[in-house]
Design an enzyme around this catalytic site. Structure first.
Site, PDB file in Angstrom:
ATOM      1  CB  SER A 144      -0.931   0.016   1.231  1.00 36.56           C
ATOM      2  OG  SER A 144      -0.167   0.089   2.430  1.00 36.56           O
ATOM      3  N   GLY A 145       0.236   2.399  -0.114  1.00 39.55           N
ATOM      4  CA  GLY A 145       0.934   3.666   0.017  1.00 39.55           C
ATOM      5  C   GLY A 145       2.035   3.874  -1.014  1.00 39.55           C
TER       6      GLY A 145
ATOM      7  CE  LYS B 173      10.996   5.928   8.438  1.00 43.10           C
ATOM      8  NZ  LYS B 173      11.004   4.896   7.375  1.00 43.10           N
TER       9      LYS B 173
ATOM     10  CE  LYS C  22      -3.770  -3.392   5.311  1.00 48.00           C
ATOM     11  NZ  LYS C  22      -3.065  -2.433   6.212  1.00 48.00           N
TER      12      LYS C  22
ATOM     13  CE1 TYR D 144       8.246   6.807  10.695  1.00 48.01           C
ATOM     14  CE2 TYR D 144       8.800   9.138  10.518  1.00 48.01           C
ATOM     15  CZ  TYR D 144       8.396   7.945   9.933  1.00 48.01           C
ATOM     16  OH  TYR D 144       8.164   7.899   8.579  1.00 48.01           O
TER      17      TYR D 144
ATOM     18  CB  SER E 232      14.807   8.449   5.294  1.00 47.82           C
ATOM     19  OG  SER E 232      14.926   9.126   6.519  1.00 47.82           O
TER      20      SER E 232
END
Length: 316
Positions: A41-42, A184, A67, A180, A166
């Site tokens: 997805s995305g 990253k 998915k 998070y 990232s």
């Protein structure tokens, strides 16, 4: 200082390029195998759609088989092509190794999986922080390590690519993004070291820094962001579509760009923090040098304004 930036810096940069002579990089996509983790997805799915449209053979890896099957169906309906799908958790090294081995030699690897759980560090449970690190950072190690033997032994000898997804939160820390952002930011250190290890194998590493992107989880993410994070991030531009991010990402991968930025904020952050990142483009290298000081000045303005907002909010 202005004289140095406008006159001496370009001359020194030109001399450096003439001595080192970095070669332009073209990484073919057509008829090559593109493997995308987090591809159901995305941005991952949009990248898959774009790669298939350019003639690539694509494999997708994600946790949810349902998915993955939906992604496979959407690509088949759009392009009349089937992609391979592999259900595996990137935290499970053995499962990832099996999926990669079954998919076959990889030419372009896109490490795209990631999770985000917002919240101030003191309010987050340790197991939540560990999950973010395990998926975003440790999972990236697992995917790359599994793919490397297959990438090094590719038969065509053409340039290959490893691209790490990232975020702009991997360029600047944001309130409520402690775990998070740490993961990253870590991807850049991984990428810089990995590029040195793989340059002799003609494998080129890219780090992609997308801003807010319209994905299935984006609206939910915005709803649960800390209020201060929303105020701070509201000073940036609007969200891009997943298709826009996919197109620019793939273009950057094909040109062997180490850093792939998307908007004014991304370029500003990139110029001010280029450091020892590789750069093969003379124009971009010049811009990094010419705008380093100005970008730093703008960054300080934003950071100081953010601190005032945070202090005022807490005082109230």
């Amino acid at each position: 200082m202005v004289l140095f930036t406008l006159i001496l810096a370009p001359l020194l940069l030109l001399l450096l390029f003439l001595i080192v002579r970095p070669k332009p990089i073209i990484i073919p996509i057509k008829n090559r195998h593109v493997f995308i983790s987090g591809g159901s997805s995305g941005i991952g799915l949009a990248l898959a759609q774009k790669a298939v449209s350019e003639g690539a053979r694509v494999s997708l890896l994600a946790r949810s088989l349902h998915k993955l099957e939906e992604a496979q169906k959407s690509i088949r309906e759009a392009h009349g092509v089937d992609v391979a799908i592999f259900s595996a958790d990137v935290r499970d090294n053995n499962a990832v190794e099996r999926a990669v081995a079954e998919s076959g030699p990889i030419d372009v690897l896109v490490v795209n999986q990631g999770i985000f759980v917002p919240g101030a560090l003191e309010n987050q449970a340790s197991d939540v922080i560990k999950s973010v690190i395990d998926v975003n950072l440790t999972g990236s190690f697992n995917v790359i390590k599994a793919a490397l033997p297959w990438m090094k032994n590719r038969k065509d000898g053409a340039p290959a690519s490893i691209a790490l997804m990232s975020s702009q939160a991997g360029q600047v820390g944001i309130y409520g993004y402690s775990a998070y952002s740490a993961t990253k930011f870590g991807l850049r250190g991984l990428a810089e070291a990995l590029q040195q290890e793989l340059i002799s194998d003609n494998i080129h590493v890219s780090v992609i820094y997308p801003p807010d992107t319209q994905t299935p989880g984006f609206e939910q993410e915005r709803k649960i962001r800390p209020e201060l994070a929303g105020i701070i991030m509201g000073s940036g531009g609007g969200a891009l579509s997943a298709e826009e991010v996919a197109k620019k990402s793939l273009d950057g991968i094909k040109s062997g760009s180490f850093s792939i930025w998307f908007n004014l904020e991304g370029y500003m952050l990139g110029f001010s923090g280029a450091g020892f990142s590789p750069q093969t483009s003379f124009p971009v290298a010049f811009l990094e040098i010419a705008f380093a000081g100005l970008s730093r000045l703008a960054a300080l303005f934003f950071v100081w304004s953010w601190y005032r907002i945070i202090q005022k909010k807490h005082a109230n």
